[in-house]
Design a protein around this motif. Structure first.
Motif, PDB file in Angstrom:
ATOM      1  N   THR A   1      -7.029   2.291  -6.410  1.00 44.85           N
ATOM      2  CA  THR A   1      -6.597   3.608  -5.943  1.00 44.85           C
ATOM      3  C   THR A   1      -7.822   4.469  -5.671  1.00 44.85           C
ATOM      4  OG1 THR A   1      -4.509   3.528  -7.165  1.00 44.85           O
ATOM      5  CG2 THR A   1      -5.322   5.697  -6.564  1.00 44.85           C
ATOM      6  N   VAL A   2      -7.796   5.144  -4.522  1.00 44.41           N
ATOM      7  CA  VAL A   2      -8.882   6.056  -4.169  1.00 44.41           C
ATOM      8  C   VAL A   2      -8.289   7.379  -3.709  1.00 44.41           C
ATOM      9  CG1 VAL A   2     -10.525   4.233  -3.528  1.00 44.41           C
ATOM     10  CG2 VAL A   2      -8.949   5.156  -1.805  1.00 44.41           C
TER      11      VAL A   2
ATOM     12  N   TRP B   1      -7.405  10.423  -1.328  1.00 46.85           N
ATOM     13  CA  TRP B   1      -7.097  10.411   0.097  1.00 46.85           C
ATOM     14  C   TRP B   1      -8.328  10.743   0.945  1.00 46.85           C
ATOM     15  CZ3 TRP B   1      -3.639   8.545   3.264  1.00 46.85           C
ATOM     16  CH2 TRP B   1      -3.557   9.038   4.557  1.00 46.85           C
ATOM     17  N   GLU B   2      -9.157  11.642   0.439  1.00 48.03           N
ATOM     18  CA  GLU B   2     -10.335  12.062   1.203  1.00 48.03           C
ATOM     19  C   GLU B   2     -11.263  10.881   1.511  1.00 48.03           C
ATOM     20  OE1 GLU B   2      -9.315  13.449  -1.623  1.00 48.03           O
ATOM     21  OE2 GLU B   2      -8.442  15.301  -0.808  1.00 48.03           O
ATOM     22  N   ALA B   3     -11.207   9.852   0.684  1.00 43.54           N
ATOM     23  CA  ALA B   3     -12.080   8.698   0.892  1.00 43.54           C
ATOM     24  C   ALA B   3     -11.646   7.819   2.068  1.00 43.54           C
ATOM     25  CB  ALA B   3     -12.138   7.849  -0.390  1.00 43.54           C
ATOM     26  N   VAL B   4     -10.381   7.964   2.486  1.00 39.53           N
ATOM     27  CA  VAL B   4      -9.862   7.099   3.548  1.00 39.53           C
ATOM     28  C   VAL B   4      -9.186   7.879   4.676  1.00 39.53           C
ATOM     29  CG1 VAL B   4      -9.530   5.089   2.058  1.00 39.53           C
ATOM     30  CG2 VAL B   4      -7.696   6.796   2.260  1.00 39.53           C
ATOM     31  N   ALA B   5      -9.157   9.192   4.561  1.00 43.10           N
ATOM     32  CA  ALA B   5      -8.437  10.014   5.534  1.00 43.10           C
ATOM     33  C   ALA B   5      -8.979   9.834   6.950  1.00 43.10           C
ATOM     34  CB  ALA B   5      -8.531  11.489   5.146  1.00 43.10           C
ATOM     35  N   PRO B   6      -8.086   9.848   7.930  1.00 42.63           N
ATOM     36  CA  PRO B   6      -8.547   9.731   9.339  1.00 42.63           C
ATOM     37  C   PRO B   6      -9.554  10.834   9.667  1.00 42.63           C
ATOM     38  CG  PRO B   6      -6.171   9.479   9.202  1.00 42.63           C
ATOM     39  CD  PRO B   6      -6.621   9.893   7.852  1.00 42.63           C
ATOM     40  N   GLY B   7     -10.579  10.447  10.436  1.00 45.39           N
ATOM     41  CA  GLY B   7     -11.628  11.398  10.793  1.00 45.39           C
ATOM     42  C   GLY B   7     -11.218  12.307  11.940  1.00 45.39           C
TER      43      GLY B   7
ATOM     44  N   THR C   1       0.856  -1.181   0.000  1.00 44.46           N
ATOM     45  CA  THR C   1       0.000   0.000   0.000  1.00 44.46           C
ATOM     46  C   THR C   1       0.892   1.230   0.000  1.00 44.46           C
ATOM     47  OG1 THR C   1      -0.167   0.368   2.411  1.00 44.46           O
ATOM     48  CG2 THR C   1      -1.671  -1.257   1.433  1.00 44.46           C
ATOM     49  N   TRP C   2       0.413   2.292  -0.627  1.00 41.44           N
ATOM     50  CA  TRP C   2       1.213   3.525  -0.623  1.00 41.44           C
ATOM     51  C   TRP C   2       0.338   4.755  -0.800  1.00 41.44           C
ATOM     52  CZ3 TRP C   2       1.851  -0.286  -4.407  1.00 41.44           C
ATOM     53  CH2 TRP C   2       1.407   0.020  -5.703  1.00 41.44           C
ATOM     54  N   VAL C   3       0.872   5.854  -0.286  1.00 42.33           N
ATOM     55  CA  VAL C   3       0.240   7.164  -0.392  1.00 42.33           C
ATOM     56  C   VAL C   3       1.050   8.001  -1.369  1.00 42.33           C
ATOM     57  CG1 VAL C   3      -0.499   9.229   0.848  1.00 42.33           C
ATOM     58  CG2 VAL C   3      -0.510   7.014   2.008  1.00 42.33           C
ATOM     59  N   ALA C   4       0.368   8.672  -2.284  1.00 39.55           N
ATOM     60  CA  ALA C   4       1.013   9.642  -3.164  1.00 39.55           C
ATOM     61  C   ALA C   4       0.866  11.013  -2.517  1.00 39.55           C
ATOM     62  CB  ALA C   4       0.357   9.635  -4.541  1.00 39.55           C
ATOM     63  N   VAL C   5       1.990  11.670  -2.285  1.00 37.21           N
ATOM     64  CA  VAL C   5       2.022  12.956  -1.596  1.00 37.21           C
ATOM     65  C   VAL C   5       2.582  14.014  -2.539  1.00 37.21           C
ATOM     66  CG1 VAL C   5       2.925  14.205   0.409  1.00 37.21           C
ATOM     67  CG2 VAL C   5       2.369  11.771   0.603  1.00 37.21           C
TER      68      VAL C   5
ATOM     69  N   ARG D   1      -2.509  12.720  -1.646  1.00 40.97           N
ATOM     70  CA  ARG D   1      -3.461  12.788  -2.753  1.00 40.97           C
ATOM     71  C   ARG D   1      -4.294  11.518  -2.893  1.00 40.97           C
ATOM     72  NH1 ARG D   1       0.516  15.164  -7.522  1.00 40.97           N
ATOM     73  NH2 ARG D   1       0.898  17.236  -6.608  1.00 40.97           N
ATOM     74  N   THR D   2      -3.624  10.377  -2.852  1.00 38.93           N
ATOM     75  CA  THR D   2      -4.316   9.105  -3.075  1.00 38.93           C
ATOM     76  C   THR D   2      -3.738   8.012  -2.189  1.00 38.93           C
ATOM     77  OG1 THR D   2      -2.794   8.490  -4.866  1.00 38.93           O
ATOM     78  CG2 THR D   2      -4.848   9.618  -5.504  1.00 38.93           C
TER      79      THR D   2
END
Length: 272
Positions: A263-264, A266-272, A165-169, A176-177
């Motif tokens: 890929t989704v 970031w807003e779809a999985v961001a911590p609340g 898994t990875w985050v694109a920053v 971002r994703t």
């Protein structure tokens, strides 16, 4: 006095072919393909320089002029990687003797000679060994070194690279994703990715959090798609992701579903 590398020495586990999933994703990304200066940094490559050499070999198929700089805090690891590179230069390995690869000491500050700014920084299996509270500063420090259209790719994977898994920053240090990439053959539940989530998310896989809802929905659709299993795991995966889209999940990069990726934003999985 000169300031030393920013960060801490990690465990340094390294495995051949371990990072193939994220490498092929980077190879297709516009941040590399459109870069005026295709410099890519392998940050925290670990006990062996093999991941930087593999990264170059994979990216060179898309950008023959790509250059890879491996950075490590531990000077002994840098010396070991340089010795490996000498063997490559002498034709004693499977990598191209003229591969544009180098190794140096450095951390999150990403020191690059000549003031060059990387098109991509790949930091894999590094931040998982830090506290979650340290992640934003690390992202910010690395992102500040990127070229104007550059990308930080930060994530983690299992020991043999079947779960990643990875985050694109972006250059603004904003995520971002999120991408989940899995070996589909023999996959029981996509939520196995939970144990390899990036540090910014791994402690938020609990009820009420977005990433928990996403992995739960992915599991549910994978189970529902069991009826098409005779057509193969790729068909089952595509069926599951299509159902996610129908359910309102903002799934991106449809062309890469066949690789076991999803890929989704970031807003779809961001911590609340």
């Amino acid at each position: 006095m000169a300031r030393g590398p920013v960060g801490q020495i990690t465990r340094g586990t390294t495995g051949t072919n371990r990072l193939r999933r994220v490498d092929r994703w980077i190879a297709r990304h516009p941040a590399l393909r459109r870069a005026a200066d295709p410099l890519v940094v392998d940050l925290g490559y670990g006990a062996s320089g093999v991941t930087a050499l593999e990264l170059h070999a994979r990216l060179a198929r898309a950008r023959p002029d790509v250059e890879v700089l491996g950075l490590e805090i531990d000077p002994e690891r840098v010396s070991r990687a340089r010795a490996q590179l000498e063997l490559v230069r002498a034709g004693g390995a499977s990598f191209a003797p003229d591969a544009r690869v180098s190794f140096a000491r450095g951390g999150f500050e990403v020191p690059v000679p000549g003031g060059r700014r990387p098109a991509v920084i790949r930091a894999f299996n590094v931040l998982r060994q830090y506290d979650e509270a340290e992640v934003p500063d690390a992202w910010s420090t690395m992102a500040a070194r990127l070229s104007p259209d550059g990308l930080l790719v930060e994530g983690t994977c299992d020991e043999i690279g079947r779960i990643a898994t990875w985050v694109a920053v972006g250059t603004d240090a904003a995520p971002r994703t999120l991408t989940v990439s899995l070996r589909l053959a023999g996959l029981q539940h996509p939520s196995i990715a939970a144990e390899r989530l990036p540090k910014a998310l791994i402690h938020h896989n609990v009820p009420g959090e977005r990433v928990h809802a996403f992995l739960g929905a992915l599991d549910s659709e994978w189970e529902r798609a069991a009826s098409v299993s005779p057509f193969g795991p790729v068909h089952r995966w595509r069926t599951a992701l299509s159902a996610l889209v129908d359910a309102g999940w903002p799934v991106r990069e449809r062309s890469r579903w066949r690789l076991g990726e999803v890929t989704v934003p970031w807003e779809a999985v961001a911590p609340g």
